[in-house]
Structure formats: structure tokens, C-alpha cells
Scaffold this motif. Structure first.
Motif, short mmCIF file in Angstrom:
data_model
loop_
_atom_site.label_atom_id
_atom_site.label_comp_id
_atom_site.label_asym_id
_atom_site.label_seq_id
_atom_site.Cartn_x
_atom_site.Cartn_y
_atom_site.Cartn_z
N HIS A 117 -2.17 -1.79 -3.47
CA HIS A 117 -3.29 -0.86 -3.32
C HIS A 117 -2.69 0.52 -3.14
CE1 HIS A 117 -6.26 -4.09 -2.72
NE2 HIS A 117 -5.26 -4.72 -2.14
N HIS A 118 -3.42 1.54 -3.58
CA HIS A 118 -2.90 2.91 -3.48
C HIS A 118 -4.04 3.91 -3.39
CE1 HIS A 118 -3.48 1.99 -7.76
NE2 HIS A 118 -3.99 3.20 -7.78
N ASP A 119 -3.69 5.09 -2.98
CA ASP A 119 -4.62 6.22 -2.93
C ASP A 119 -3.87 7.47 -3.36
OD1 ASP A 119 -7.09 5.14 -1.84
OD2 ASP A 119 -6.02 4.88 0.05
N LYS A 156 -9.98 6.80 2.27
CA LYS A 156 -8.87 6.15 1.57
C LYS A 156 -9.33 4.78 1.09
CE LYS A 156 -5.71 8.42 4.61
NZ LYS A 156 -5.14 8.22 5.90
N PRO A 157 -9.99 4.72 -0.05
CA PRO A 157 -10.51 3.43 -0.53
C PRO A 157 -9.42 2.40 -0.77
CG PRO A 157 -10.75 5.13 -2.22
CD PRO A 157 -10.29 5.81 -0.97
N GLY A 158 -8.25 2.83 -1.19
CA GLY A 158 -7.16 1.88 -1.42
C GLY A 158 -6.71 1.22 -0.13
N LEU A 159 -6.57 2.00 0.93
CA LEU A 159 -6.17 1.45 2.23
C LEU A 159 -7.26 0.54 2.78
CD1 LEU A 159 -4.19 1.22 4.54
CD2 LEU A 159 -5.16 3.32 5.49
N PHE A 205 0.85 5.99 -10.15
CA PHE A 205 0.65 4.81 -9.31
C PHE A 205 1.56 3.66 -9.71
CE2 PHE A 205 -3.58 6.91 -8.91
CZ PHE A 205 -3.46 7.22 -7.57
N ARG A 254 0.57 5.87 -0.77
CA ARG A 254 -0.18 7.07 -1.16
C ARG A 254 0.67 7.85 -2.14
NH1 ARG A 254 -1.75 10.92 2.79
NH2 ARG A 254 0.46 11.13 3.14
N TYR A 267 0.86 -1.20 0.00
CA TYR A 267 0.00 0.00 0.00
C TYR A 267 0.89 1.24 0.00
CZ TYR A 267 -2.98 3.82 1.37
OH TYR A 267 -3.63 5.03 1.39
N ALA A 272 -9.40 -1.16 1.08
CA ALA A 272 -9.38 -2.39 0.28
C ALA A 272 -8.21 -3.28 0.70
CB ALA A 272 -9.30 -2.07 -1.21
N ALA A 273 -7.05 -2.66 0.98
CA ALA A 273 -5.88 -3.44 1.39
C ALA A 273 -6.16 -4.16 2.71
CB ALA A 273 -4.67 -2.53 1.52
#
Length: 157
Positions: free
Chosen positions: A32-34, A43-46, A15, A6, A4, A48-49
Motif C-alpha cells: 500500500h502507498h500514498d 492517507k488512504p493507502g495507510l 510507486f 509514502r 506501506y 487500507a493497509a
């Protein structure tokens, strides 16, 4: 291993750049990233992670800065990871919560300290704004007149 990071919203930051390369080289199977916009809460990426991790999994970040916006944000996320049974590895700082040393408990104590500090500051601000509260009179003070001018006049004969 789940990666993960940002990415700052600046020209040229992507990304699939060096942060993704670092995590892939470290052995992360999923990334995963944001995009970080100041102190973004969502923070949808976090999310999801963390949701994709199972207890015992390792969340790998290139650095704490690429993981959280500020210390309180970091501590909240660390609490979520601990509750989910997920470990954290930060490549730049050399942090690996699988190793003994109590990184999770330290984060929990720092978060508790932050919450207590916020309560104290709020109370202090209220005292400054409203003035120090006066102590309630004791029973003896309530029964005795404060001065002769405050006392009731003697009954008229």
C-alpha cells in the motif's frame, strides 16, 4: 506481511520504484502507498493497509520517514497499530515491535508528552496574552478595607 510507504510528489518518484522493491524483497505479500503532500492527514493507502491487517500481522515500512510525516503523525499511527494488534517493522531503523523492548509503550508515552506539552503551551500563551490572573481575595481581605480612603465614611450624626 503488509508493506506501506509514502512517495514524495517529485518528478521521477514512482510507486513501483526502489521502495516497493525493498518491501517485496522483505517478503511483503501486499503493498500500500500514498503520495505525501506536506503534512497530509488523509492517507488512504495507510488506512487500507491497517484495515487489511489482522491482529498479529506485520506492517513493514522501508523507513520511519517513508511511513510518517513527523513525530506526532508517527505516534498517532503507532497507537492505531497497537490498538489493532498489528506489529511494525522498519527496515532502515531496524525496529521490530514483535521483539521485546517496549517500542509501543515508548510511543504512547511520547504521544502523551506531546499532548501535555501542547496544553502547557496553550496555557502559557494565554497567560502572556491576557496577563497573569490575580489571586482571589481571602475572606479576611474581603472583610477588611484595603485603605482608609476605600473605607466607608463614618455615619453622620
Amino acid at each position: 506481511m503488509i508493506g506501506y510507504f509514502r512517495v514524495p510528489p517529485v518528478r521521477g518518484a514512482t510507486f513501483d520504484g526502489p521502495l516497493a522493491d525493498k518491501l517485496t524483497a522483505a517478503g511483503c505479500q501486499a503493498l500500500h502507498h500514498d503520495a505525501c503532500y506536506a503534512l497530509a492527514v488523509h492517507k488512504p493507502g495507510l488506512e487500507a493497509a491497517i484495515a487489511s491487517a489482522r491482529p498479529g500481522d506485520l506492517l513493514v515500512v522501508p523507513s520511519l520517514h517513508a511511513f510518517a510525516a513527523h513525530i506526532v503523525d508517527l505516534l498517532h499511527v503507532m497507537g492505531k497499530l497497537q490498538a489493532a494488534g498489528v506489529y511494525l517493522m522498519s527496515l532502515s531503523e531496524g525496529i521490530d515491535t514483535r521483539m521485546p523492548g517496549g517500542f509501543f509503550p515508548v510511543c504512547a508515552q511520547l504521544l502523551q508528552f506531546n499532548d501535555q506539552t501542547r496544553m502547557v503551551r496553550t496555557a502559557e500563551e494565554k497567560i502572556v496574552r491576557l496577563g497573569r490572573p490575580r489571586p482571589a481575595p481571602t475572606e479576611a481581605e474581603a472583610e477588611e478595607p484595603a485603605s482608609e480612603t476605600d473605607a466607608e465614611p463614618p455615619p453622620q450624626a
